[in-house]
Design an enzyme around this catalytic site. Sequence first.
Site, PDB file in Angstrom:
ATOM      1  N   THR A 348       0.853  -1.183   0.000  1.00  0.00           N
ATOM      2  CA  THR A 348       0.000   0.000   0.000  1.00  0.00           C
ATOM      3  C   THR A 348       0.885   1.228   0.000  1.00  0.00           C
ATOM      4  O   THR A 348       1.838   1.321   0.787  1.00  0.00           O
ATOM      5  CB  THR A 348      -0.962   0.013   1.215  1.00  0.00           C
ATOM      6  OG1 THR A 348      -1.751   1.201   1.160  1.00  0.00           O
ATOM      7  CG2 THR A 348      -0.229  -0.070   2.532  1.00  0.00           C
ATOM      8  N   HIS A 400       1.623 -11.547  14.002  1.00  0.00           N
ATOM      9  CA  HIS A 400       2.538 -12.034  15.040  1.00  0.00           C
ATOM     10  C   HIS A 400       2.216 -13.463  15.489  1.00  0.00           C
ATOM     11  O   HIS A 400       2.972 -14.048  16.264  1.00  0.00           O
ATOM     12  CB  HIS A 400       2.517 -11.093  16.244  1.00  0.00           C
ATOM     13  CG  HIS A 400       3.828 -11.001  16.955  1.00  0.00           C
ATOM     14  ND1 HIS A 400       4.854 -11.886  16.762  1.00  0.00           N
ATOM     15  CD2 HIS A 400       4.292 -10.105  17.873  1.00  0.00           C
ATOM     16  CE1 HIS A 400       5.879 -11.571  17.522  1.00  0.00           C
ATOM     17  NE2 HIS A 400       5.570 -10.483  18.207  1.00  0.00           N
TER      18      HIS A 400
END
Length: 430
Positions: A348, A400
């Site tokens: 992005t 994560h």
Amino acid sequence: MEEYKVVVPPLGESVVEGTIVKWLKKEGEAVKVDDPLVEIMTDKINVEVPSPYDGVMKKHLVAADTTVEIGTAIAIMEVGEGAKASEAKTFKTEAADGKEHIPQEQEASEPAQEFVMARQHHEKIGIHADNEAIESGIKAMKSSPVVRRLAREHFIDLRKVDGTGGNGRVTKDDVVKYIDMRHRVDTIKPDFKFPDAEPEEIIPITGVRKVISQHMVNSAFTIPHVTTFDECDMSRLKDWRKRNVDRIEQKHGVRVTYMPFIAKAIIFAAREYPWINSNLVDDNLHVKKYFNIGMAVARDNSLIVPVLKHCEQKSVLEIAKGFRELADKANADKLSHEDITGGTISITNAGGYGATASTPIIAKPQVAILGVHAIVDKPVVRDGEIVIRPILNFGMSFDHRVIDGAYAVQFLRRMIEYLEDPESWILEVV
């Protein structure tokens, strides 16, 4: 048949009037002994007046939302000749000992000294009306007993309250609203008036915007996002592009931006850190050996991420053309389902709007997204000297659950190393 006038019965000590809330029996409706006829509101309670006879409700003499005194005839019933009043306790107006008692909770008590002092202070600075203004307001405005009680309890001049009841009557809701909005009406400066409401536009969240919001919430609250940042010295890549961009555009009809080079750097670095280019599905990590790179495209207050398939097989020019074609299709609203599915990692570019940092949200089921930002000239130290270099700040968000911080940091640093040394690979992929 005999006529019986329904009157407002005694409603408690010191209560001299009440307001008709609603009629519970319609005209012409049959009535049994103890059936509730009408609901009356006083400044203390709402009560239902029961019927002392069997009969028929003939006529209402008083309309709803009308204040009447105790003993006032409010309706006419037709009852059988010789009918006897009910002995129901609900209609009795006296206690068993023949005396009327004030309920303990209605007994007046002296206000605390702190309350008296606070009230005096509020009157002095103009927050609350004084007793004279309160009583003048009660006399001037049509209101029910409960409204008058609220006015006295909350120190309100009813002349300041906009009445919404019949004939401008101030209702209980009007007073409650006034109490909640007191700061808009009670003011020390009489020449100032707050607006009824601040200007705003209410826009329903529908269509594509609603789908985007659902996807963002799903991703943000499912994936434990972590974002790592690192800076890239774009000097050498910027110089190479400056020397070649016009020639490439003239020859191939496409103006190459930095995005295709970043895409290639992702591919090279991910071959050393392959988990970056994967999808997490249930409890399985699908590590992709191919690179379908999503590129976020902003359009008319919405965002879509078309996917360029198999970038590992494409040159920089082919990636540039592919990104350009997908962006054009997105802006023309001509993307197919195939164009927006199957991504393995996304990019992005907030730098096009001047952003120097962001924390992008991952597109499920991908596990990483790279945020690209504006290239800014910054002072940096090179060989012991402070020099100005074009610096691009990358921000990469990762999942994560499957990507550890050290792994993500090493991948991003390796990707930057490719971009800072383009001559080592660029000729092989242009």
